[in-house]
Design a protein around this motif. Structure first.
Motif, PDB file in Angstrom:
ATOM      1  N   SER A 149      37.929  70.940 164.568  1.00  0.00           N
ATOM      2  CA  SER A 149      37.867  72.269 165.179  1.00  0.00           C
ATOM      3  C   SER A 149      36.584  72.400 165.983  1.00  0.00           C
ATOM      4  CB  SER A 149      37.892  73.342 164.088  1.00  0.00           C
ATOM      5  OG  SER A 149      37.449  74.595 164.594  1.00  0.00           O
ATOM      6  N   PRO A 150      36.621  73.069 167.146  1.00  0.00           N
ATOM      7  CA  PRO A 150      35.389  73.250 167.923  1.00  0.00           C
ATOM      8  C   PRO A 150      34.444  74.281 167.332  1.00  0.00           C
ATOM      9  CG  PRO A 150      37.206  74.382 168.972  1.00  0.00           C
ATOM     10  CD  PRO A 150      37.799  73.623 167.830  1.00  0.00           C
ATOM     11  N   THR A 151      34.902  75.021 166.319  1.00  0.00           N
ATOM     12  CA  THR A 151      34.063  76.118 165.817  1.00  0.00           C
ATOM     13  C   THR A 151      33.803  76.077 164.312  1.00  0.00           C
ATOM     14  OG1 THR A 151      35.978  77.576 165.485  1.00  0.00           O
ATOM     15  CG2 THR A 151      34.878  77.653 167.636  1.00  0.00           C
ATOM     16  N   SER A 152      34.415  75.133 163.586  1.00  0.00           N
ATOM     17  CA  SER A 152      34.221  75.147 162.127  1.00  0.00           C
ATOM     18  C   SER A 152      34.549  73.792 161.524  1.00  0.00           C
ATOM     19  CB  SER A 152      35.111  76.221 161.482  1.00  0.00           C
ATOM     20  OG  SER A 152      36.477  75.816 161.535  1.00  0.00           O
ATOM     21  N   LYS A 153      34.194  73.632 160.264  1.00  0.00           N
ATOM     22  CA  LYS A 153      34.649  72.484 159.491  1.00  0.00           C
ATOM     23  C   LYS A 153      36.115  72.699 159.126  1.00  0.00           C
ATOM     24  CE  LYS A 153      30.518  70.812 159.649  1.00  0.00           C
ATOM     25  NZ  LYS A 153      30.226  69.743 160.650  1.00  0.00           N
TER      26      LYS A 153
ATOM     27  N   LYS B  76      42.785  79.070 157.660  1.00  0.00           N
ATOM     28  CA  LYS B  76      41.749  78.053 157.548  1.00  0.00           C
ATOM     29  C   LYS B  76      42.028  76.914 158.526  1.00  0.00           C
ATOM     30  CE  LYS B  76      41.184  78.956 152.598  1.00  0.00           C
ATOM     31  NZ  LYS B  76      41.205  78.363 151.240  1.00  0.00           N
ATOM     32  N   ALA B  77      40.963  76.370 159.102  1.00  0.00           N
ATOM     33  CA  ALA B  77      41.112  75.232 160.004  1.00  0.00           C
ATOM     34  C   ALA B  77      41.452  73.977 159.204  1.00  0.00           C
ATOM     35  CB  ALA B  77      39.837  75.008 160.802  1.00  0.00           C
TER      36      ALA B  77
ATOM     37  N   GLN C 286      49.737  72.881 165.467  1.00  0.00           N
ATOM     38  CA  GLN C 286      49.007  74.023 164.947  1.00  0.00           C
ATOM     39  C   GLN C 286      47.901  73.530 164.018  1.00  0.00           C
ATOM     40  OE1 GLN C 286      52.254  73.584 165.394  1.00  0.00           O
ATOM     41  NE2 GLN C 286      53.444  75.440 165.014  1.00  0.00           N
ATOM     42  N   SER C 287      46.724  74.129 164.141  1.00  0.00           N
ATOM     43  CA  SER C 287      45.557  73.639 163.405  1.00  0.00           C
ATOM     44  C   SER C 287      44.964  74.680 162.458  1.00  0.00           C
ATOM     45  CB  SER C 287      44.477  73.180 164.389  1.00  0.00           C
ATOM     46  OG  SER C 287      44.088  74.249 165.230  1.00  0.00           O
ATOM     47  N   CYS C 288      45.701  75.756 162.219  1.00  0.00           N
ATOM     48  CA  CYS C 288      45.256  76.792 161.288  1.00  0.00           C
ATOM     49  C   CYS C 288      46.344  76.994 160.226  1.00  0.00           C
ATOM     50  CB  CYS C 288      45.002  78.113 162.018  1.00  0.00           C
ATOM     51  SG  CYS C 288      43.760  78.010 163.341  1.00  0.00           S
ATOM     52  N   TRP C 289      45.921  77.072 158.966  1.00  0.00           N
ATOM     53  CA  TRP C 289      46.843  77.152 157.829  1.00  0.00           C
ATOM     54  C   TRP C 289      46.516  78.384 157.002  1.00  0.00           C
ATOM     55  CZ3 TRP C 289      45.171  74.865 152.729  1.00  0.00           C
ATOM     56  CH2 TRP C 289      46.177  74.982 151.747  1.00  0.00           C
TER      57      TRP C 289
ATOM     58  N   HIS D 249      59.673  78.586 159.060  1.00  0.00           N
ATOM     59  CA  HIS D 249      58.963  77.327 159.310  1.00  0.00           C
ATOM     60  C   HIS D 249      57.857  77.484 160.366  1.00  0.00           C
ATOM     61  CE1 HIS D 249      62.332  75.863 157.032  1.00  0.00           C
ATOM     62  NE2 HIS D 249      63.169  76.281 157.966  1.00  0.00           N
ATOM     63  N   ARG D 250      57.385  78.713 160.548  1.00  0.00           N
ATOM     64  CA  ARG D 250      56.371  78.987 161.578  1.00  0.00           C
ATOM     65  C   ARG D 250      55.148  79.701 161.027  1.00  0.00           C
ATOM     66  NH1 ARG D 250      57.560  76.230 166.409  1.00  0.00           N
ATOM     67  NH2 ARG D 250      59.809  76.278 166.721  1.00  0.00           N
ATOM     68  N   THR D 251      55.360  80.738 160.227  1.00  0.00           N
ATOM     69  CA  THR D 251      54.294  81.698 159.977  1.00  0.00           C
ATOM     70  C   THR D 251      53.228  81.218 159.001  1.00  0.00           C
ATOM     71  OG1 THR D 251      55.760  82.773 158.369  1.00  0.00           O
ATOM     72  CG2 THR D 251      55.666  83.718 160.569  1.00  0.00           C
ATOM     73  N   HIS D 252      53.415  80.078 158.340  1.00  0.00           N
ATOM     74  CA  HIS D 252      52.377  79.564 157.434  1.00  0.00           C
ATOM     75  C   HIS D 252      51.305  78.788 158.172  1.00  0.00           C
ATOM     76  CE1 HIS D 252      55.085  76.235 158.047  1.00  0.00           C
ATOM     77  NE2 HIS D 252      54.275  75.394 157.436  1.00  0.00           N
ATOM     78  N   VAL D 253      51.527  78.492 159.448  1.00  0.00           N
ATOM     79  CA  VAL D 253      50.543  77.813 160.288  1.00  0.00           C
ATOM     80  C   VAL D 253      50.449  78.545 161.623  1.00  0.00           C
ATOM     81  CG1 VAL D 253      50.713  75.503 159.253  1.00  0.00           C
ATOM     82  CG2 VAL D 253      52.318  76.176 161.066  1.00  0.00           C
ATOM     83  N   ALA D 254      49.367  78.309 162.348  1.00  0.00           N
ATOM     84  CA  ALA D 254      49.170  78.983 163.629  1.00  0.00           C
ATOM     85  C   ALA D 254      48.237  78.146 164.492  1.00  0.00           C
ATOM     86  CB  ALA D 254      48.589  80.376 163.426  1.00  0.00           C
ATOM     87  N   PHE D 255      48.234  78.435 165.772  1.00  0.00           N
ATOM     88  CA  PHE D 255      47.276  77.829 166.685  1.00  0.00           C
ATOM     89  C   PHE D 255      45.966  78.627 166.647  1.00  0.00           C
ATOM     90  CE2 PHE D 255      51.265  76.339 168.497  1.00  0.00           C
ATOM     91  CZ  PHE D 255      50.973  74.996 168.730  1.00  0.00           C
ATOM     92  N   ALA D 256      44.882  77.930 166.900  1.00  0.00           N
ATOM     93  CA  ALA D 256      43.601  78.622 167.077  1.00  0.00           C
ATOM     94  C   ALA D 256      43.655  79.467 168.345  1.00  0.00           C
ATOM     95  CB  ALA D 256      42.472  77.597 167.163  1.00  0.00           C
TER      96      ALA D 256
END
Length: 506
Positions: free
Chosen positions: A343-347, A438-439, A407-410, A420-427
């Motif tokens: 992630s460009p902004t976090s661990k 979380k990233a 998608q890199s956010c959980w 099958h979509r809403t448990h993850v998201a894009f930053a």
């Protein structure tokens, strides 16, 4: 883990869509029906002539599955089975659309009365069953679900692409459309009568308008978010091959568990070697892997690309293959690069075991771009041009490239969700996870193909290639998608996160 084991219903029309070739025009085009012709027009010859100019190319149905965000766990297997039945109904209706062109041309009401109205009635029955299966275990079905039973007939130029609304914070990573900036290739979606046919060996695409000479497209790749001091700058590469051993099937264990041919198109599989509709988490742990790192049992799978040069492949007469308009020679990637980045902004935190992620939307041509995440380019152009709704015609010496950024956010809790979509998201545009997500290490995939160079001649594409898909999606490039199930042993998930967090190249 419980699974629905019912099989997909037998199609009402199992003939190959290519049977409609009896109506073929020059260059593989078809005479299409005038769905919008006036009912009082009685001159059949006049109607037939008008029919060639206005077409019902495909069937567009509301995506019920994306509305189901809170299905109780006890009902999910049954609901997934019913959603697969809905897909089967659309496929059957599309096959009827494709094999009744002569009747459509002579009867302006044929599509509505003989295809769309019966489809609406059958969908209403399934929707009622979904509502019952949800409420009987204490769940609440979304309001107005019954209003989504009706489908419409659409021309090849009519699409919801560009108009969808994002749900669940799942905004696709940016890859601007080439439509506005393309200076060559096949022209626009409604260009100059070229859409009087849908092209393709099976008559359901791709068409000339689906291609563009990439050298005529203006640079459109956005700058990456600025890194902060907390960025996780490392990467972890896993080498899993290109599916040279031809591990294929037309199932989708994420969306349609327990349903044979639930994808209605063929997948390439690398990584885990025991993935099909009936696989479970226990199966995955015993599945073996094509990856060099034997602790990587993850499943990486995507729809195949086919070259439509008149040749056929092993599944020409099979469900999910030629019977559903997926025809031509299967192209094996020359490279398949799988990499996890930070992630460009976090661990990042480690991916949970058995996390499922779908990126892109196999139904984006009719659903719209809310979940679309297609990236098409050519070697030498990837940092300048990424296409979403066009296939690139690459210059000589350059290869076609498909790439995926997952998608890199959980949400920190669930390994899957009802849609099958809403448990993850894009930053977001700044690289930050929102809504308490979380990233996680971002999975990226890059597939390179040495396919013949397409050309446009008299409004017809020669040496076309196309991604497999649901037949009614007309092999549009915007429907490209990729699937992933995280399965690791030996602490590999933590090793990947640690490598990324420490800024290493592993």
């Amino acid at each position: 883990m419980g699974r629905n084991t019912r099989k997909r219903r037998t199609p009402l029309a199992t003939k190959a869509i290519a049977a409609s070739a009896a109506l073929a025009l020059g260059g593989g085009g078809l005479i299409w029906a005038n769905f919008y012709a006036s009912a009082h027009e009685s001159d059949s010859a006049q109607n037939y002539t008008k029919a060639a100019g206005t077409q019902v190319a495909t069937i567009s149905c509301p995506d019920i599955g994306q509305k189901l965000t809170n299905v109780p766990d006890q009902a999910r297997a049954d609901v997934d089975g019913e959603l697969a039945n809905l897909d089967g109904q659309i496929t059957e209706a599309y096959q009827r659309l494709a094999t009744t062109r002569d009747a459509q041309a002579r009867d302006a009401s044929f599509v509505q009365n003989s295809i769309l109205q019966p489809l609406k009635e059958r969908r209403a029955v399934i929707i009622d069953r979904i509502k019952l299966e949800t409420t009987r275990v204490g769940g609440t079905s979304p309001a107005g679900l019954e209003t989504l039973a009706a489908c419409t007939g659409s021309s090849a130029g009519q699409t919801n692409a560009g108009g969808g609304q994002n749900t669940g914070g799942n905004t696709a990573s940016p890859a601007p459309s080439a439509s506005a900036s393309a200076g060559g290739g096949g022209g626009g979606q409604n260009g100059g009568g070229q859409q009087a046919n849908n092209g393709g060996q099976a008559g359901n695409g791709p068409a000339a308008a689906d291609f563009v000479d990439i050298t005529t497209v203006q640079a459109n790749v956005a700058a990456k978010p600025r890194r902060t001091a907390s960025a996780s700058t490392g990467s972890f590469t896993t080498r899993c091959g290109v599916n040279a051993n031809k591990n294929h099937n037309t199932d989708n264990v994420i969306v349609a568990p327990g349903v044979t041919n639930g994808a209605h198109h063929l997948h390439d599989y690398v990584g885990n070697q025991k993935v099909n509709a009936f696989s479970s988490n226990d199966t995955f742990l015993q599945g073996g892997t094509s990856c060099q790192n034997k602790n990587d049992l993850s499943a990486y799978y995507w729809p195949v690309v086919r070259v439509q040069d008149g040749t056929q492949d092993f599944d020409q007469n099979a469900d999910g293959g030629g019977k559903e308009g997926n025809v031509g020679r299967i192209a094996v990637p020359s490279q398949a690069q799988i990499k996890y980045v930070g992630s460009p902004t976090s661990k990042v935190v480690a991916m949970p075991q058995f996390l499922r992620i779908i990126t892109g939307d196999a139904k984006a041509f009719v659903n719209g771009t809310a979940n679309a995440n297609a990236h098409w380019s050519c070697t030498g152009f990837e940092n300048k041009v990424q296409l979403t709704d066009k296939y690139p015609i690459c210059p000589r010496g350059s290869q076609m490239v498909r790439s995926f950024a997952f998608q890199s956010c959980w949400d920190g809790t669930n390994i899957d969700s009802a849609n099958h979509r809403t448990h993850v998201a894009f930053a977001d545009a700044g690289g930050n996870c929102q809504n308490g997500f979380k990233a996680i290490p971002q999975l990226t995939m890059r597939l390179v193909y040495n396919v013949p160079r397409p050309s446009i001649q008299n409004g017809v594409v020669k040496n076309a290639y196309a991604v497999d898909g649901f037949p009614e999606q007309l092999h549009k490039p915007i429907t490209d998608h990729d699937d992933f199930i995280a399965v690791t042993t030996g602490g590999l998930a933590n090793k990947i996160a640690s490598c990324v967090n420490r800024g290493q190249r592993c």
